[in-house]
Design a protein around this motif. Structure first.
Motif, mmCIF file in Angstrom:
data_model
loop_
_atom_site.group_PDB
_atom_site.id
_atom_site.type_symbol
_atom_site.label_atom_id
_atom_site.label_comp_id
_atom_site.label_asym_id
_atom_site.label_seq_id
_atom_site.Cartn_x
_atom_site.Cartn_y
_atom_site.Cartn_z
ATOM 1 N N LYS A 1 31.083 27.998 116.673
ATOM 2 C CA LYS A 1 31.833 26.738 116.752
ATOM 3 C C LYS A 1 31.422 25.784 115.633
ATOM 4 C CE LYS A 1 34.238 25.610 119.901
ATOM 5 N NZ LYS A 1 35.710 25.692 120.098
ATOM 6 N N SER A 2 30.168 25.899 115.178
ATOM 7 C CA SER A 2 29.670 25.022 114.117
ATOM 8 C C SER A 2 30.026 25.525 112.724
ATOM 9 C CB SER A 2 28.147 24.886 114.224
ATOM 10 O OG SER A 2 27.783 24.364 115.487
ATOM 11 N N GLY A 3 30.630 26.708 112.636
ATOM 12 C CA GLY A 3 31.006 27.266 111.348
ATOM 13 C C GLY A 3 29.826 27.761 110.535
ATOM 14 N N GLU A 4 28.739 28.120 111.212
ATOM 15 C CA GLU A 4 27.543 28.593 110.499
ATOM 16 C C GLU A 4 27.719 30.043 110.048
ATOM 17 O OE1 GLU A 4 25.064 26.887 109.527
ATOM 18 O OE2 GLU A 4 25.429 25.002 110.607
ATOM 19 N N LEU B 1 25.825 37.890 112.428
ATOM 20 C CA LEU B 1 25.380 38.503 113.691
ATOM 21 C C LEU B 1 26.522 39.198 114.421
ATOM 22 C CD1 LEU B 1 22.940 35.740 114.990
ATOM 23 C CD2 LEU B 1 22.316 38.024 114.171
ATOM 24 N N LEU B 2 27.699 38.583 114.454
ATOM 25 C CA LEU B 2 28.805 39.179 115.207
ATOM 26 C C LEU B 2 29.354 40.411 114.496
ATOM 27 C CD1 LEU B 2 30.646 35.953 116.418
ATOM 28 C CD2 LEU B 2 28.991 37.355 117.669
ATOM 29 N N THR B 3 29.358 40.386 113.153
ATOM 30 C CA THR B 3 29.780 41.581 112.416
ATOM 31 C C THR B 3 28.788 42.715 112.633
ATOM 32 O OG1 THR B 3 30.896 40.233 110.738
ATOM 33 C CG2 THR B 3 30.334 42.502 110.135
ATOM 34 N N TRP B 4 27.489 42.404 112.556
ATOM 35 C CA TRP B 4 26.463 43.430 112.785
ATOM 36 C C TRP B 4 26.653 44.036 114.172
ATOM 37 C CZ3 TRP B 4 21.133 43.111 110.134
ATOM 38 C CH2 TRP B 4 20.384 44.263 110.404
ATOM 39 N N HIS B 5 26.841 43.179 115.174
ATOM 40 C CA HIS B 5 27.025 43.708 116.529
ATOM 41 C C HIS B 5 28.240 44.634 116.590
ATOM 42 C CE1 HIS B 5 27.514 44.052 120.855
ATOM 43 N NE2 HIS B 5 28.797 43.861 120.604
ATOM 44 N N ASN B 6 29.381 44.198 116.042
ATOM 45 C CA ASN B 6 30.597 45.007 116.139
ATOM 46 C C ASN B 6 30.441 46.351 115.431
ATOM 47 O OD1 ASN B 6 32.015 43.197 117.706
ATOM 48 N ND2 ASN B 6 33.186 42.336 116.001
ATOM 49 N N LEU B 7 29.836 46.344 114.249
ATOM 50 C CA LEU B 7 29.625 47.610 113.534
ATOM 51 C C LEU B 7 28.647 48.505 114.291
ATOM 52 C CD1 LEU B 7 29.505 46.348 109.837
ATOM 53 C CD2 LEU B 7 31.340 47.641 110.938
ATOM 54 N N SER C 1 34.614 44.275 111.424
ATOM 55 C CA SER C 1 34.086 43.212 110.564
ATOM 56 C C SER C 1 34.977 41.974 110.597
ATOM 57 C CB SER C 1 33.902 43.725 109.125
ATOM 58 O OG SER C 1 35.050 44.396 108.666
ATOM 59 N N ARG C 2 36.279 42.153 110.530
ATOM 60 C CA ARG C 2 37.187 40.994 110.577
ATOM 61 C C ARG C 2 37.082 40.271 111.923
ATOM 62 N NH1 ARG C 2 43.165 42.336 109.052
ATOM 63 N NH2 ARG C 2 42.298 42.227 106.939
ATOM 64 N N SER C 3 36.996 41.025 112.995
ATOM 65 C CA SER C 3 36.890 40.409 114.317
ATOM 66 C C SER C 3 35.588 39.636 114.459
ATOM 67 C CB SER C 3 36.988 41.474 115.411
ATOM 68 O OG SER C 3 38.265 42.072 115.408
ATOM 69 N N GLY C 4 34.501 40.184 113.874
ATOM 70 C CA GLY C 4 33.233 39.472 113.921
ATOM 71 C C GLY C 4 33.330 38.096 113.296
ATOM 72 N N ARG C 5 34.094 37.993 112.219
ATOM 73 C CA ARG C 5 34.233 36.709 111.527
ATOM 74 C C ARG C 5 35.147 35.749 112.276
ATOM 75 N NH1 ARG C 5 35.290 40.346 107.533
ATOM 76 N NH2 ARG C 5 37.348 39.486 107.034
ATOM 77 N N THR C 6 35.932 36.260 113.214
ATOM 78 C CA THR C 6 36.840 35.388 113.971
ATOM 79 C C THR C 6 36.423 35.224 115.430
ATOM 80 O OG1 THR C 6 38.317 37.259 114.431
ATOM 81 C CG2 THR C 6 38.791 35.939 112.471
#
Length: 375
Positions: free
Chosen positions: A322-325, A331-337, A271-276
């Protein structure tokens, strides 16, 4: 069903697959527990977390006792109702966060006095208060209160800390009492010293717990040292109880630990990686921030069925990150989990079919091949 039961269905070497059965549902093992620090897995709805394949979440006693407060959670129906998660929840004891986050700590035989990192208020946490807070939260699996020494430390310091944790484990067991439908796990300590790990396991087994955690690893000692401990530490613990490696970890850490007999894991990494902008794929870690993705119409992973891969391109994910949306974190957290839960399902299937070594070799080979070449 008024008690928690652990069943091993198959073995492959030291690895096991089975289920931890609770009144709130079955936890398939080996299991990965997403971390819901403050009664939420960041950027995810509970039903989305469940859709990734998670059977159980982890909540943080330290954070929840400070805000919103365990008594308030209890008045509002307990943690499950409060956060809208009707499946099992494991809560840690608060000990790790007290040692790593709180200010002005004072450690005694009785417990730890500390100042909150939120507002500076003074609090006291002991085996007894930790058990009461976790009772108020209503978690299904409760962790014994322990001390987590900062590493590196001398063997003498680690031994003193471990023995204090074992005395606290006995107090935790007494304070937990008889709670049908709930389980208490003890935590093995001892750093990277075999004799201390064995002494700790003997003390915990004599007290008697529903499950056993391996604590004090993934705190900077490196994978080689961690695997060195895992070559023997799980074997000191009762064979018929689940074994939980706390705070681990990276995908290759998990595969190696499963092969060494571990059943349960938790980590903030997906989850943390998804946010970064760090994305876990079969081909290793992808950094969606990199400019190479800006014009790439391909998915992160063409074999992945998560929403990020099913419906969005690398170019779009690069743009929204990149836009900070906010959708980027979602989406990236969902993918990682989703990736982590697919990995656990793959490990369970490989153990059941007696092909774990081949699975691990294939896992390593795919990661070594690296990401797709740029267009």
């Amino acid at each position: 069903m008024d008690r928690i039961e652990f069943h091993i269905a198959a073995r492959d070497g030291r690895a096991r697959t089975g289920a931890l059965r609770t009144p709130r549902g079955e936890i398939r093992t080996p299991a990965f527990m997403p971390v819901g620090t403050a009664a939420t897995v960041k950027a995810m709805l509970p039903e989305s977390v469940r859709a990734t394949g998670a059977d159980i979440l982890l909540g943080n006693t330290y954070h929840l006792m400070l805000r919103p407060g365990a008594e308030r959670v209890a008045r509002l129906g307990g943690l499950h109702a409060f956060m809208n998660w009707d499946r099992p929840i494991l809560t840690d004891s608060g000990g790790f966060q007290v040692m790593s986050l709180a200010d002005l700590r004072k450690l005694t035989e009785e417990g730890v006095t500390f100042r909150s990192h939120v507002d500076g208020a003074r609090h006291f946490l002991s085996p007894e208060t930790s058990m009461e807070i976790q009772r108020l939260l209503g978690s299904d699996i409760v962790m014994a209160f322990d001390e987590c020494p900062a590493l590196p430390a001398t063997e003498e310091t680690v031994a003193k800390s471990m023995r204090l944790s074992m005395r606290w484990a006995a107090r935790s067991r007494d304070a937990f009492g008889d709670r049908p439908g709930h389980a208490l796990f003890g935590i093995q300590q001892g750093g990277v010293t075999r004799e201390l790990r064995e002494e700790s396991a003997e003390a915990l087994t004599a007290i008697g717990f529903d499950g056993y955690a391996i604590g004090g690893l993934a705190v900077g000692e490196g994978q080689e040292a961690m695997f060195g401990v895992l070559d023997y530490a799980p074997g000191f613990l009762p064979e018929d109880r689940p074994r939980y490696l706390m705070g681990v970890g990276k995908p290759d850490d998990i595969v190696g630990a499963v092969m060494r007999g571990v059943d349960m894991f938790d980590c903030v990494l997906p989850s943390r990686s998804g946010r970064t902008g760090q994305v876990f794929t079969r081909r290793g870690v992808v950094n969606i921030k990199n400019a190479r993705h800006a014009d790439d119409p391909r998915p992160l992973d063409e074999t992945c069925g998560c929403p990020a891969c099913r419906s969005y391109s690398r170019a779009y994910l690069h743009h929204v990150f990149k836009s900070g949306e906010i959708i980027a974190s979602m989406l990236l957290t969902w993918h990682n989990l989703h990736y982590y839960q697919e990995l656990m399902a793959g490990l369970r299937g490989a153990i059941a079919e007696g092909r774990l070594a081949a699975f691990a070799a294939g896992f390593a080979a795919e990661r070594a091949a690296g990401d797709l070449p740029p267009l």
